[in-house]
Design a protein around this motif. Structure first.
Motif, PDB file in Angstrom:
ATOM      1  N   ILE A  11       0.841  -1.210   0.000  1.00 41.63           N
ATOM      2  CA  ILE A  11       0.000   0.000   0.000  1.00 41.63           C
ATOM      3  C   ILE A  11       0.875   1.260   0.000  1.00 41.63           C
ATOM      4  CG2 ILE A  11      -1.714   1.311   1.322  1.00 41.63           C
ATOM      5  CD1 ILE A  11      -2.751  -1.493   2.324  1.00 41.63           C
ATOM      6  N   GLN A  14       2.305   1.651  -3.494  1.00 44.13           N
ATOM      7  CA  GLN A  14       1.310   2.207  -4.419  1.00 44.13           C
ATOM      8  C   GLN A  14       1.180   3.715  -4.230  1.00 44.13           C
ATOM      9  OE1 GLN A  14      -2.083  -0.139  -3.238  1.00 44.13           O
ATOM     10  NE2 GLN A  14      -1.957  -1.411  -5.072  1.00 44.13           N
ATOM     11  N   THR A  15       1.124   4.128  -2.997  1.00 49.07           N
ATOM     12  CA  THR A  15       0.940   5.548  -2.677  1.00 49.07           C
ATOM     13  C   THR A  15       2.147   6.364  -3.121  1.00 49.07           C
ATOM     14  OG1 THR A  15      -0.424   4.910  -0.795  1.00 49.07           O
ATOM     15  CG2 THR A  15       0.412   7.174  -0.821  1.00 49.07           C
ATOM     16  N   GLU A  18       2.477   6.520  -6.951  1.00 47.93           N
ATOM     17  CA  GLU A  18       1.539   7.494  -7.517  1.00 47.93           C
ATOM     18  C   GLU A  18       2.030   8.921  -7.280  1.00 47.93           C
ATOM     19  OE1 GLU A  18      -3.137   8.914  -7.322  1.00 47.93           O
ATOM     20  OE2 GLU A  18      -2.611   6.914  -6.582  1.00 47.93           O
ATOM     21  N   ARG A  37      -5.337   7.835   2.146  1.00 40.22           N
ATOM     22  CA  ARG A  37      -6.631   7.390   2.697  1.00 40.22           C
ATOM     23  C   ARG A  37      -7.332   6.419   1.741  1.00 40.22           C
ATOM     24  NH1 ARG A  37      -7.158  12.339   5.048  1.00 40.22           N
ATOM     25  NH2 ARG A  37      -7.951  13.296   3.155  1.00 40.22           N
ATOM     26  N   ARG A  38      -7.348   6.773   0.472  1.00 44.11           N
ATOM     27  CA  ARG A  38      -7.991   5.928  -0.538  1.00 44.11           C
ATOM     28  C   ARG A  38      -7.334   4.548  -0.603  1.00 44.11           C
ATOM     29  NH1 ARG A  38      -6.394   7.858  -5.938  1.00 44.11           N
ATOM     30  NH2 ARG A  38      -4.728   6.399  -5.598  1.00 44.11           N
ATOM     31  N   ASN A  39      -6.007   4.510  -0.630  1.00 42.75           N
ATOM     32  CA  ASN A  39      -5.296   3.240  -0.749  1.00 42.75           C
ATOM     33  C   ASN A  39      -5.459   2.368   0.493  1.00 42.75           C
ATOM     34  OD1 ASN A  39      -4.509   3.877  -3.338  1.00 42.75           O
ATOM     35  ND2 ASN A  39      -2.451   4.530  -2.768  1.00 42.75           N
ATOM     36  N   ALA A  41      -8.062   2.521   2.498  1.00 42.26           N
ATOM     37  CA  ALA A  41      -9.476   2.124   2.524  1.00 42.26           C
ATOM     38  C   ALA A  41      -9.735   0.897   1.644  1.00 42.26           C
ATOM     39  CB  ALA A  41     -10.356   3.289   2.088  1.00 42.26           C
ATOM     40  N   ARG A  42      -9.017   0.768   0.547  1.00 44.67           N
ATOM     41  CA  ARG A  42      -9.201  -0.384  -0.347  1.00 44.67           C
ATOM     42  C   ARG A  42      -8.945  -1.717   0.358  1.00 44.67           C
ATOM     43  NH1 ARG A  42      -5.997   1.736  -5.669  1.00 44.67           N
ATOM     44  NH2 ARG A  42      -7.649   3.084  -6.431  1.00 44.67           N
ATOM     45  N   TYR A  43      -8.021  -1.707   1.305  1.00 41.06           N
ATOM     46  CA  TYR A  43      -7.615  -2.943   1.977  1.00 41.06           C
ATOM     47  C   TYR A  43      -7.952  -2.918   3.465  1.00 41.06           C
ATOM     48  CZ  TYR A  43      -4.959  -3.331  -2.327  1.00 41.06           C
ATOM     49  OH  TYR A  43      -4.598  -3.389  -3.643  1.00 41.06           O
ATOM     50  N   GLU A  44      -8.861  -2.051   3.839  1.00 43.61           N
ATOM     51  CA  GLU A  44      -9.156  -1.818   5.251  1.00 43.61           C
ATOM     52  C   GLU A  44      -9.452  -3.099   6.037  1.00 43.61           C
ATOM     53  OE1 GLU A  44     -11.350   1.507   7.951  1.00 43.61           O
ATOM     54  OE2 GLU A  44     -11.846   1.371   5.833  1.00 43.61           O
ATOM     55  N   LYS A  50      -2.432   0.381  10.305  1.00 42.27           N
ATOM     56  CA  LYS A  50      -2.495   1.531   9.400  1.00 42.27           C
ATOM     57  C   LYS A  50      -1.425   2.565   9.744  1.00 42.27           C
ATOM     58  CE  LYS A  50      -7.346   0.766   8.681  1.00 42.27           C
ATOM     59  NZ  LYS A  50      -8.158   0.243   9.727  1.00 42.27           N
TER      60      LYS A  50
END
Length: 186
Positions: A11, A14-15, A18, A37-39, A41-44, A50
């Motif tokens: 994660i 990826q962040t 990007e 936050r978006r990334n 949330a995808r795997y929450e 976190k």
């Protein structure tokens, strides 16, 4: 927790990837907090730690210039901006964890970086990452490192293989279980 940390590193990768891409594209709308936050949330449902991801992403972002300055002399034939983006981000993450992380042993950090390179990098990325981070570790530990030594780093190979010396490759012919005469009859 170990596999959870692996997912956390993915994660973070990826962040940070990007961020690097959008900065290079001069995307003024990029907001690190929103992307992070978006990334997450995808795997929450699968991520427990976190805070680890947030610390890693923010730490690499904050120390990016220092990390790049430390990486450059280790691989002088590769200016930092010419290293493949994925490799560059993995190197920054690995070096950040080696320098500032207190949770994982150096061998684990390097192995995780190599695994990320195998999964997301090019064919030779894992060897490059292993060599550069192994040399960085030697430098951090105060072992004499010559500029450009990363490509032949035996310590990095030993870290990957969890041995004290680089593995030696030997070729031995294994005899057949059956005598040749028995093979012809069968």
């Amino acid at each position: 927790m170990a596999s959870n940390r692996h997912l956390g590193r993915i994660i973070a990768l990826q962040t940070l990837y990007e961020q690097d891409f959008r900065r290079a594209s001069q995307d003024v709308s990029f907001d690190l907090d929103d992307v992070l936050r978006r990334n997450i949330a995808r795997y929450e449902a699968m991520v427990d730690d976190k805070a680890f991801i947030e610390v890693l992403v923010r730490g690499v972002t904050k120390k990016e210039k220092e990390l790049d300055e430390e990486l450059q002399p280790i691989a002088p034939e590769w200016p930092i901006d010419q290293i493949a983006r994925m490799d560059r981000v993995i190197l920054r993450m690995g070096l950040y964890e080696l320098r500032y992380g207190k949770d994982a042993p150096p061998k684990v950090v390097i192995n995780e970086a190599v695994e990320l390179a195998k999964a997301f990098g090019s064919e030779n990325s894992s060897k490059f990452i292993n060599g550069v981070l192994g040399t960085a570790l030697r430098k951090i530990e105060g072992i004499d490192v010559k500029p450009g030594e990363a490509k032949e780093d035996k310590v990095a190979s030993a870290v990957k293989e969890d041995k004290t010396e680089a593995p030696k490759v030997t070729s031995k012919k294994v005899p057949s279980a059956k005598p040749k005469a028995a093979e012809k009859q069968a």
